[in-house]
Design a protein around this motif. Structure first.
Motif, PDB file in Angstrom:
ATOM      1  N   THR A 319       0.816  -1.216   0.000  1.00 39.92           N
ATOM      2  CA  THR A 319       0.000   0.000   0.000  1.00 39.92           C
ATOM      3  C   THR A 319       0.847   1.263   0.000  1.00 39.92           C
ATOM      4  O   THR A 319       0.309   2.366  -0.129  1.00 39.92           O
ATOM      5  N   LEU A 320       2.159   1.125   0.140  1.00 42.38           N
ATOM      6  CA  LEU A 320       3.032   2.288   0.157  1.00 42.38           C
ATOM      7  C   LEU A 320       3.124   2.895  -1.246  1.00 42.38           C
ATOM      8  O   LEU A 320       3.290   2.171  -2.237  1.00 42.38           O
ATOM      9  N   ASP A 321       3.027   4.205  -1.327  1.00 40.75           N
ATOM     10  CA  ASP A 321       3.121   4.890  -2.613  1.00 40.75           C
ATOM     11  C   ASP A 321       4.568   4.837  -3.098  1.00 40.75           C
ATOM     12  O   ASP A 321       5.455   5.444  -2.478  1.00 40.75           O
ATOM     13  N   PRO A 322       4.855   4.107  -4.185  1.00 44.94           N
ATOM     14  CA  PRO A 322       6.244   3.969  -4.627  1.00 44.94           C
ATOM     15  C   PRO A 322       6.876   5.293  -5.039  1.00 44.94           C
ATOM     16  O   PRO A 322       8.077   5.503  -4.820  1.00 44.94           O
ATOM     17  N   LYS A 323       6.098   6.222  -5.603  1.00 47.46           N
ATOM     18  CA  LYS A 323       6.657   7.513  -6.008  1.00 47.46           C
ATOM     19  C   LYS A 323       7.072   8.330  -4.794  1.00 47.46           C
ATOM     20  O   LYS A 323       8.144   8.952  -4.779  1.00 47.46           O
ATOM     21  N   ALA A 324       6.241   8.337  -3.774  1.00 41.74           N
ATOM     22  CA  ALA A 324       6.572   9.082  -2.557  1.00 41.74           C
ATOM     23  C   ALA A 324       7.771   8.449  -1.851  1.00 41.74           C
ATOM     24  O   ALA A 324       8.659   9.158  -1.338  1.00 41.74           O
ATOM     25  N   ALA A 325       7.812   7.096  -1.815  1.00 49.54           N
ATOM     26  CA  ALA A 325       8.940   6.408  -1.180  1.00 49.54           C
ATOM     27  C   ALA A 325      10.236   6.694  -1.923  1.00 49.54           C
ATOM     28  O   ALA A 325      11.277   6.964  -1.312  1.00 49.54           O
ATOM     29  N   ALA A 326      10.203   6.636  -3.250  1.00 46.75           N
ATOM     30  CA  ALA A 326      11.402   6.900  -4.045  1.00 46.75           C
ATOM     31  C   ALA A 326      11.861   8.344  -3.872  1.00 46.75           C
ATOM     32  O   ALA A 326      13.064   8.618  -3.775  1.00 46.75           O
ATOM     33  N   ALA A 327      10.910   9.276  -3.801  1.00 45.84           N
ATOM     34  CA  ALA A 327      11.268  10.684  -3.623  1.00 45.84           C
ATOM     35  C   ALA A 327      11.975  10.902  -2.287  1.00 45.84           C
ATOM     36  O   ALA A 327      12.938  11.683  -2.192  1.00 45.84           O
ATOM     37  N   HIS A 328      11.513  10.224  -1.243  1.00 49.50           N
ATOM     38  CA  HIS A 328      12.143  10.353   0.078  1.00 49.50           C
ATOM     39  C   HIS A 328      13.575   9.822   0.046  1.00 49.50           C
ATOM     40  O   HIS A 328      14.482  10.422   0.648  1.00 49.50           O
ATOM     41  N   LEU A 329      13.797   8.721  -0.647  1.00 55.69           N
ATOM     42  CA  LEU A 329      15.132   8.136  -0.713  1.00 55.69           C
ATOM     43  C   LEU A 329      16.068   8.930  -1.627  1.00 55.69           C
ATOM     44  O   LEU A 329      17.289   8.889  -1.459  1.00 55.69           O
ATOM     45  N   ARG A 330      15.502   9.652  -2.587  1.00 54.72           N
ATOM     46  CA  ARG A 330      16.337  10.439  -3.501  1.00 54.72           C
ATOM     47  C   ARG A 330      16.828  11.740  -2.890  1.00 54.72           C
ATOM     48  O   ARG A 330      17.725  12.386  -3.435  1.00 54.72           O
ATOM     49  N   GLU A 331      16.252  12.162  -1.783  1.00 54.53           N
ATOM     50  CA  GLU A 331      16.608  13.453  -1.198  1.00 54.53           C
ATOM     51  C   GLU A 331      18.104  13.615  -0.933  1.00 54.53           C
ATOM     52  O   GLU A 331      18.656  14.693  -1.165  1.00 54.53           O
ATOM     53  N   PRO A 332      18.827  12.564  -0.463  1.00 57.72           N
ATOM     54  CA  PRO A 332      20.278  12.732  -0.258  1.00 57.72           C
ATOM     55  C   PRO A 332      21.071  12.816  -1.561  1.00 57.72           C
ATOM     56  O   PRO A 332      22.284  13.060  -1.534  1.00 57.72           O
ATOM     57  N   GLY A 333      20.410  12.580  -2.705  1.00 55.92           N
ATOM     58  CA  GLY A 333      21.098  12.676  -3.987  1.00 55.92           C
ATOM     59  C   GLY A 333      21.464  11.352  -4.615  1.00 55.92           C
ATOM     60  O   GLY A 333      22.396  11.286  -5.431  1.00 55.92           O
ATOM     61  N   VAL A 334      20.754  10.273  -4.279  1.00 55.69           N
ATOM     62  CA  VAL A 334      21.051   8.953  -4.857  1.00 55.69           C
ATOM     63  C   VAL A 334      19.946   8.559  -5.827  1.00 55.69           C
ATOM     64  O   VAL A 334      18.784   8.929  -5.633  1.00 55.69           O
ATOM     65  N   PRO A 335      20.281   7.787  -6.875  1.00 58.56           N
ATOM     66  CA  PRO A 335      19.232   7.282  -7.766  1.00 58.56           C
ATOM     67  C   PRO A 335      18.497   6.113  -7.124  1.00 58.56           C
ATOM     68  O   PRO A 335      19.079   5.358  -6.331  1.00 58.56           O
ATOM     69  N   VAL A 336      17.240   5.969  -7.461  1.00 61.71           N
ATOM     70  CA  VAL A 336      16.416   4.887  -6.932  1.00 61.71           C
ATOM     71  C   VAL A 336      15.839   4.109  -8.112  1.00 61.71           C
ATOM     72  O   VAL A 336      15.230   4.695  -9.009  1.00 61.71           O
ATOM     73  N   VAL A 337      16.042   2.799  -8.114  1.00 61.48           N
ATOM     74  CA  VAL A 337      15.505   1.929  -9.153  1.00 61.48           C
ATOM     75  C   VAL A 337      14.426   1.060  -8.533  1.00 61.48           C
ATOM     76  O   VAL A 337      14.680   0.347  -7.550  1.00 61.48           O
ATOM     77  N   LEU A 338      13.226   1.118  -9.086  1.00 57.66           N
ATOM     78  CA  LEU A 338      12.103   0.334  -8.570  1.00 57.66           C
ATOM     79  C   LEU A 338      12.161  -1.077  -9.130  1.00 57.66           C
ATOM     80  O   LEU A 338      12.163  -1.279 -10.350  1.00 57.66           O
ATOM     81  N   LEU A 339      12.241  -2.053  -8.250  1.00 49.71           N
ATOM     82  CA  LEU A 339      12.188  -3.460  -8.642  1.00 49.71           C
ATOM     83  C   LEU A 339      10.780  -3.961  -8.334  1.00 49.71           C
ATOM     84  O   LEU A 339      10.434  -4.192  -7.174  1.00 49.71           O
ATOM     85  N   PRO A 340       9.946  -4.120  -9.343  1.00 43.87           N
ATOM     86  CA  PRO A 340       8.528  -4.434  -9.101  1.00 43.87           C
ATOM     87  C   PRO A 340       8.322  -5.856  -8.594  1.00 43.87           C
ATOM     88  O   PRO A 340       9.218  -6.703  -8.690  1.00 43.87           O
ATOM     89  N   TYR A 341       7.134  -6.086  -8.072  1.00 45.21           N
ATOM     90  CA  TYR A 341       6.785  -7.442  -7.653  1.00 45.21           C
ATOM     91  C   TYR A 341       6.803  -8.353  -8.871  1.00 45.21           C
ATOM     92  O   TYR A 341       6.278  -8.025  -9.933  1.00 45.21           O
ATOM     93  N   ASP A 342       7.399  -9.514  -8.703  1.00 44.65           N
ATOM     94  CA  ASP A 342       7.534 -10.465  -9.802  1.00 44.65           C
ATOM     95  C   ASP A 342       7.177 -11.853  -9.278  1.00 44.65           C
ATOM     96  O   ASP A 342       7.783 -12.330  -8.306  1.00 44.65           O
ATOM     97  N   ARG A 343       6.221 -12.495  -9.895  1.00 39.75           N
ATOM     98  CA  ARG A 343       5.774 -13.817  -9.421  1.00 39.75           C
ATOM     99  C   ARG A 343       6.900 -14.838  -9.454  1.00 39.75           C
ATOM    100  O   ARG A 343       6.979 -15.713  -8.589  1.00 39.75           O
ATOM    101  N   HIS A 344       7.761 -14.737 -10.454  1.00 34.31           N
ATOM    102  CA  HIS A 344       8.857 -15.696 -10.565  1.00 34.31           C
ATOM    103  C   HIS A 344       9.839 -15.530  -9.409  1.00 34.31           C
ATOM    104  O   HIS A 344      10.288 -16.524  -8.810  1.00 34.31           O
ATOM    105  N   LEU A 345      10.189 -14.305  -9.074  1.00 35.96           N
ATOM    106  CA  LEU A 345      11.104 -14.064  -7.959  1.00 35.96           C
ATOM    107  C   LEU A 345      10.465 -14.444  -6.631  1.00 35.96           C
ATOM    108  O   LEU A 345      11.130 -14.995  -5.743  1.00 35.96           O
ATOM    109  N   ALA A 346       9.174 -14.157  -6.481  1.00 34.45           N
ATOM    110  CA  ALA A 346       8.482 -14.447  -5.223  1.00 34.45           C
ATOM    111  C   ALA A 346       8.386 -15.943  -4.963  1.00 34.45           C
ATOM    112  O   ALA A 346       8.251 -16.370  -3.813  1.00 34.45           O
ATOM    113  N   GLN A 347       8.485 -16.737  -6.017  1.00 34.85           N
ATOM    114  CA  GLN A 347       8.368 -18.190  -5.873  1.00 34.85           C
ATOM    115  C   GLN A 347       9.585 -18.794  -5.179  1.00 34.85           C
ATOM    116  O   GLN A 347       9.515 -19.882  -4.601  1.00 34.85           O
TER     117      GLN A 347
END
Length: 379
Positions: A319-347
Motif C-alpha cells: 500500500t506504500l506509494d512507490p513515487k513518494a517512497a522513491a522521492a524520500h530516498l532520492r533526497e540525499p542525492g542517490v538514484p532509486v531503481v524500482l524493482l517491481p513485484y515479480d511472481r517468478h522471484l516471489a516463488q
C-alpha cells in the motif's frame, strides 16, 4: 584510461588453454536469453587489472593433484544447495508476468513504435559494458534480512554475466545461511571464501582460480560463503584477502554482503567501488534505508555519490506509494531503481532470466547500469 582489449584476449586465451587441459568452462547465455530481451547489441568492452596475471606455472586446482603444501589437506566435500528431500517439493517455475499481461503487452507493441524503447535499452547496455582498468567491486546490502538482498545480487550477477565479455564473479559474503547459491542455480557448493583465502597465491592464473569456483549456467562464476551450515561467520580479514586477490582476475565482482551494521557489510560498503542498498517497499524499510544513506554521507570519501537504492516490492498488495517512497530516498542525492513485484522471484528457488517479468528485466539492467556507471566514473 588504459585500454583493456589486450588483457581480455589474454584471459580468453587462458580459458581456452584450460579447456584443453580438461578444466570445465561455463557456457555463455544465448542471445534469446538476454536481459531484457536481447534488443541491444553487445558492445565489446575489455577489463584490465593493474597488471595482467603472470603466465608462470601454478599449481592446478582441485580435483587435479597438487604438490602445493597449502592444498595438501583433503578438499571439502560437495554439499547440495537444496536438501534432496525438499527439492521434490519445489513447484514448476512460473513466469513473472501473467498470460493476460504478456498478451496485452504484445498488442501494445504492435500498435506503437518500439524505437524509443530499443534506444533506451541500448543506452543501458552501453553503461553495463563500460570498460574498466582494474576490477570493480559492487557491494549489495540491506538493513535487514528477507528483503531481497540475495535476489538483487543474483540479478546483478546474471546481468553483468550476460552483457559483459570479461570475467564476472558473484561472491557471497553472508554466512547466515544465505540463499545466493540457490538463486544463482548452483546444484551444490564445495569451496568457500574461507577455503580459498588459505590457498590463494599471486602465481595463480585465472584457470587455477576458476577450479575452486562454481560455474553459473548463464556464464560467470560463483564463490559461496559456506556450505549452507551454521558455522563461524565470515570475518573481515578473510573478506579483504579474497576480494583484493580476486579483483585481479575479474572485471566485476558482485558481493552479496551480510546485513548492516555487520562488520563485513560495513567493510564492504566502505571499500567497494559502487554500493547497492536494497530497501523493502514498506514505511519502516524506507525509513531505515534513509538512515543508511545518511551514514554513507558521513564516510571520509564520497560513498553516497557511488550508491544506488533498489526499492523492492516483495508483495503484490503493498500500500506504500512507490513515487513518494522513491522521492524520500532520492533526497540525499542517490538514484532509486524500482524493482517491481515479480511472481517468478516471489516463488523462490533458481532465477530463470527468461521467465522474469519484462519490467523486472528492465529494472535489473537499469540497476546494473547505474551501479557500473558509479563504479567506473564516480571518484
Amino acid at each position: 584510461m588504459a585500454q583493456g582489449g589486450d588483457w581480455q584476449q589474454d584471459v580468453l586465451r587462458e580459458l581456452a588453454d584450460g579447456a584443453q587441459d580438461g578444466t570445465p568452462l561455463p557456457s555463455r547465455p544465448a542471445a534469446s536469453e538476454a536481459i531484457p530481451g536481447g534488443t541491444a547489441e553487445a558492445i565489446p568492452g575489455g577489463a584490465a587489472p593493474d597488471e595482467a596475471p603472470e603466465s608462470i606455472p601454478a599449481a592446478p586446482p582441485v580435483p587435479r593433484q597438487s604438490h602445493d603444501p597449502r592444498v595438501a589437506a583433503p578438499a571439502p566435500e560437495s554439499v547440495p544447495t537444496v536438501d534432496p528431500r525438499l527439492a521434490i517439493a519445489l513447484g514448476r517455475p512460473q513466469h513473472g508476468d501473467s498470460v493476460a499481461r504478456r498478451t496485452g503487452r504484445s498488442l501494445r507493441r504492435l500498435a506503437a513504435s518500439a524505437g524509443q524503447e530499443v534506444a533506451e535499452q541500448t543506452r543501458l547496455a552501453q553503461e553495463v559494458q563500460l570498460p574498466v582498468t582494474t576490477g570493480r567491486v559492487v557491494a549489495v546490502t540491506s538493513i535487514r534480512g528477507g528483503v531481497g538482498k540475495s535476489t538483487v545480487s543474483a540479478l546483478l550477477g546474471r546481468t553483468f554475466n550476460h552483457y559483459r565479455h570479461d570475467p564476472v564473479l558473484t561472491l557471497e559474503a553472508d554466512t547466515a545461511l544465505g540463499t545466493l547459491p540457490v538463486r544463482m542455480g548452483a546444484e551444490s557448493v564445495r569451496w568457500s571464501c574461507g577455503d580459498l583465502a588459505r590457498i590463494l597465491t599471486p602465481a595463480m592464473q585465472l584457470t587455477d582460480i576458476t577450479g575452486y569456483l562454481v560455474p553459473v549456467s548463464d556464464g560467470g562464476w560463483l564463490l559461496p560463503a559456506g556450505q549452507g551450515r551454521v558455522g563461524a561467520p565470515l570475518d573481515v580479514r578473510t573478506y579483504r584477502t579474497v576480494t583484493l586477490a580476486l579483483r585481479r582476475y575479474f572485471a566485476v565482482t558482485v558481493v552479496d554482503c551480510e546485513t548492516l551494521p555487520g562488520d563485513v557489510a560495513r567493510t564492504a560498503m566502505d571499500t567497494a567501488h559502487a554500493r547497492v542498498v536494497v530497501a523493502p517497499m514498506t514505511a519502516e524499510g524506507v525509513n531505515g534505508t534513509r538512515q543508511v544513506l545518511d551514514w554513507l554521507a558521513q564516510l571520509p570519501h564520497s560513498a553516497l555519490a557511488s550508491t544506488v537504492v533498489a526499492l523492492s516490492a516483495n508483495s503484490p498488495d503493498t500500500t506504500l506509494d512507490p513515487k513518494a517512497a522513491a522521492a524520500h530516498l532520492r533526497e540525499p542525492g542517490v538514484p532509486v531503481v524500482l524493482l517491481p513485484y515479480d511472481r517468478h522471484l516471489a516463488q523462490g528457488g533458481t532465477i530463470h532470466t527468461a521467465m522474469l517479468g519484462k519490467d523486472t528485466r528492465t529494472a535489473a539492467v537499469r540497476l546494473a547500469a547505474e551501479a557500473m556507471h558509479r563504479a567506473v566514473r564516480v571518484r
